[in-house]
Design an enzyme around this catalytic site. Structure first.
Site, mmCIF file in Angstrom:
data_model
loop_
_atom_site.group_PDB
_atom_site.id
_atom_site.type_symbol
_atom_site.label_atom_id
_atom_site.label_comp_id
_atom_site.label_asym_id
_atom_site.label_seq_id
_atom_site.Cartn_x
_atom_site.Cartn_y
_atom_site.Cartn_z
ATOM 1 N N ARG A 45 1.033 -1.264 0.114
ATOM 2 C CA ARG A 45 -0.021 -0.087 0.028
ATOM 3 C C ARG A 45 1.101 1.077 -0.071
ATOM 4 O O ARG A 45 1.957 1.451 0.481
ATOM 5 C CB ARG A 45 -1.015 0.008 1.192
ATOM 6 C CG ARG A 45 -2.206 -0.889 1.175
ATOM 7 C CD ARG A 45 -3.180 -0.540 0.038
ATOM 8 N NE ARG A 45 -4.317 -1.121 0.006
ATOM 9 C CZ ARG A 45 -4.549 -2.222 -1.111
ATOM 10 N NH1 ARG A 45 -3.411 -2.337 -1.859
ATOM 11 N NH2 ARG A 45 -5.589 -2.698 -1.013
ATOM 12 N N HIS B 298 -1.543 0.150 -10.234
ATOM 13 C CA HIS B 298 -1.973 -0.622 -9.005
ATOM 14 C C HIS B 298 -2.683 -1.900 -9.939
ATOM 15 O O HIS B 298 -3.904 -2.182 -9.755
ATOM 16 C CB HIS B 298 -3.036 0.060 -8.379
ATOM 17 C CG HIS B 298 -3.752 -0.700 -7.112
ATOM 18 N ND1 HIS B 298 -4.080 -0.111 -6.079
ATOM 19 C CD2 HIS B 298 -3.797 -2.168 -6.731
ATOM 20 C CE1 HIS B 298 -4.401 -1.003 -5.146
ATOM 21 N NE2 HIS B 298 -4.053 -2.102 -5.576
HETATM 22 P P1 NDP Z 1 -2.228 -10.786 5.158
HETATM 23 O O1 NDP Z 1 -3.225 -9.998 6.168
HETATM 24 O O2 NDP Z 1 -2.313 -12.184 4.926
HETATM 25 O O3 NDP Z 1 -0.626 -10.616 5.556
HETATM 26 C C1 NDP Z 1 -0.431 -9.515 6.281
HETATM 27 C C2 NDP Z 1 1.221 -9.513 6.757
HETATM 28 O O4 NDP Z 1 1.688 -8.383 7.255
HETATM 29 C C3 NDP Z 1 1.202 -10.409 7.831
HETATM 30 O O5 NDP Z 1 2.501 -11.265 7.774
HETATM 31 C C4 NDP Z 1 1.386 -9.916 9.249
HETATM 32 O O6 NDP Z 1 2.078 -10.084 10.037
HETATM 33 C C5 NDP Z 1 2.124 -8.661 8.420
HETATM 34 N N1 NDP Z 1 1.898 -7.375 9.098
HETATM 35 C C6 NDP Z 1 0.915 -6.763 9.391
HETATM 36 N N2 NDP Z 1 1.049 -5.580 10.439
HETATM 37 C C7 NDP Z 1 2.359 -5.813 10.691
HETATM 38 C C8 NDP Z 1 3.290 -4.861 11.522
HETATM 39 N N3 NDP Z 1 2.891 -3.791 12.371
HETATM 40 N N4 NDP Z 1 4.542 -5.266 11.640
HETATM 41 C C9 NDP Z 1 4.906 -6.394 10.984
HETATM 42 N N5 NDP Z 1 4.097 -7.080 10.190
HETATM 43 C C10 NDP Z 1 2.958 -6.905 9.946
HETATM 44 O O7 NDP Z 1 -2.301 -9.965 4.124
HETATM 45 P P2 NDP Z 1 -2.123 -10.401 2.172
HETATM 46 O O8 NDP Z 1 -0.827 -11.313 2.226
HETATM 47 O O9 NDP Z 1 -3.450 -11.197 1.758
HETATM 48 O O10 NDP Z 1 -2.196 -8.829 1.745
HETATM 49 C C11 NDP Z 1 -1.374 -8.154 2.129
HETATM 50 C C12 NDP Z 1 -1.578 -6.646 1.586
HETATM 51 O O11 NDP Z 1 -1.086 -6.702 -0.077
HETATM 52 C C13 NDP Z 1 -3.071 -6.243 1.590
HETATM 53 O O12 NDP Z 1 -3.354 -5.845 2.740
HETATM 54 C C14 NDP Z 1 -3.087 -5.133 0.328
HETATM 55 O O13 NDP Z 1 -2.725 -4.168 1.110
HETATM 56 C C15 NDP Z 1 -1.742 -5.698 -0.595
HETATM 57 N N6 NDP Z 1 -2.435 -6.089 -1.750
HETATM 58 C C16 NDP Z 1 -2.031 -5.435 -2.996
HETATM 59 C C17 NDP Z 1 -2.565 -5.711 -4.362
HETATM 60 C C18 NDP Z 1 -2.191 -5.084 -5.505
HETATM 61 O O14 NDP Z 1 -2.601 -5.212 -6.784
HETATM 62 N N7 NDP Z 1 -1.113 -4.085 -5.362
HETATM 63 C C19 NDP Z 1 -3.576 -6.605 -4.458
HETATM 64 C C20 NDP Z 1 -3.902 -7.618 -3.193
HETATM 65 C C21 NDP Z 1 -3.279 -7.100 -2.173
HETATM 66 P P3 NDP Z 1 1.294 -11.523 11.083
HETATM 67 O O15 NDP Z 1 1.508 -12.749 10.133
HETATM 68 O O16 NDP Z 1 2.225 -11.623 12.137
HETATM 69 O O17 NDP Z 1 0.199 -11.161 11.239
#
Ligand code: NDP
Length: 313
Positions: A228, A276
């Site tokens: 993001r 995007h």
């Molecule tokens: P998930 O919720 O499966 O994974 C999020 C990851 O981020 C987890 O490993 C989580 O840790 C980690 N995380 C969250 N907050 C923190 C923090 N404060 N410090 C460290 N690690 C953190 O999400 P997805 O993988 O499904 O998707 C991730 C993002 O990808 C979406 O939220 C979206 O913003 C983006 N996206 C972009 C797209 C594009 O076309 N550009 C398309 C689809 C998604 P933990 O495992 O410990 O919870």
């Protein structure tokens, strides 16, 4: 017979009509899929939601058992005060493959020095400049090891890259060095010849890549951000690019989208902007996820991919 409201952009219904109808039918749940305005909101059992759709106030959906987001990211709905129903996000095999292909392609571009190759079609035979190192000698860091980050990390490790991943809670993924927490972040950044950020947009991740953290990366490091736009302090990144601390950035997501034409990223020689397009939910596979959650809701089973609203993702 339950009622499912399809509340994405109307033009997306054409893509979803057949797969969603068939996927729900395959679960054995009898459902009528309706469009906004076709049914009393109080009679809706499930809202298939998108941030681009017409339903952003859930107050009238008093009978809805869940709001099922068609997007992986939930930042545009997670803080919605009218949302009292459980919120599920999208974890879709098609979305995941798209992200793996985007990330792998851009990492390989940096790893192989493809830009330099393209710029050097000038009759000069530069064999003595050397061949690129093998992937095993290239350190790639993945910020975020969720559904998408883990899949990308595994794909890159499968190509031989030395992959380090960082997440909020510690993971154990074969072939990946997994780090977490503040110390883990510092260590991850210090190794990042190529950094990929696939974190969600939350208060904790806002401006995670700032002047301080960018300075902790090896000089000339490359950055790929399909997570993001809020993850990056844009002024800090532009300054880091200008002084060579960051060698190049590939950015797919921005604080303001579409990225305004006058934004300095467009003209910066060290930035590649993609609009995007890293990955999107694919109707066939996303419909199966929606249908499975409807089946679970009707069977009284826990929903898949329930969002923790206090955490923000
Ligand atoms: P998930 O919720 O499966 O994974 C999020 C990851 O981020 C987890 O490993 C989580 O840790 C980690 N995380 C969250 N907050 C923190 C923090 N404060 N410090 C460290 N690690 C953190 O999400 P997805 O993988 O499904 O998707 C991730 C993002 O990808 C979406 O939220 C979206 O913003 C983006 N996206 C972009 C797209 C594009 O076309 N550009 C398309 C689809 C998604 P933990 O495992 O410990 O919870």
């Amino acid at each position: 017979m339950i009622r499912v409201l399809f509340a994405d952009k109307p033009e997306n219904w054409g893509r979803y009509e057949t797969p969603l109808t068939e996927a729900i039918a395959a679960t054995g749940v009898e459902a009528q899929i309706v469009q906004p305005g076709e049914s009393d909101p109080a009679q809706i059992d499930y809202v298939v939601y998108s941030p681009q759709g017409p339903v952003q106030d859930f107050t009238a959906y008093t009978g809805a058992k869940a709001v099922l987001n068609l997007w992986a990211g939930v930042e545009r709905v997670v803080g919605n005060d009218t949302l009292t129903q459980p919120l599920c996000r999208m974890v879709d095999a098609g979305l995941e493959r798209g992200m793996v292909e985007y990330v792998t392609g851009h990492v390989l571009r940096y790893h192989l020095g493809i830009d330099a190759t393209l710029a050097q079609q000038d009759g000069v035979w530069r064999h003595d400049d050397g061949v690129p190192p093998l992937a095993r000698d290239r350190s790639v860091v993945m910020l975020g090891l969720g559904a998408l980050g883990k899949a990308c990390a595994e794909a890159l490790a499968g190509l031989g890259f030395a992959v380090t991943g960082w997440s909020r809670t510690r993971k154990d993924i074969p072939g990946i060095t997994c780090l977490s927490g503040d110390d883990g972040l510092a260590e991850a950044l210090s190794r990042a010849e190529i950094l990929v950020s696939i974190l969600p947009d939350t208060p904790e991740t806002t401006n995670l890549l700032n002047a301080d953290t960018l300075a902790q990366m090896p000089k000339g490091a490359r950055l790929v951000n399909p997570g993001r736009g809020t993850l990056i302090d844009d002024d800090a990144l532009l300054a880091a690019l200008d002084r060579g601390q960051i060698g190049h950035a590939t950015l797919d997501v921005f604080r303001v989208e579409p990225l305004p034409p006058e934004h300095p990223y467009w003209a910066h020689p060290q930035v590649t902007v993609t609009p995007h397009i890293a990955a999107e939910s694919r109707a066939e596979t996303a419909s199966e996820v929606i249908a499975e959650n409807i089946r679970r809701g009707e069977a009284g089973e826990p929903f898949l991919y329930l969002v923790d609203r206090s955490r923000g993702y």
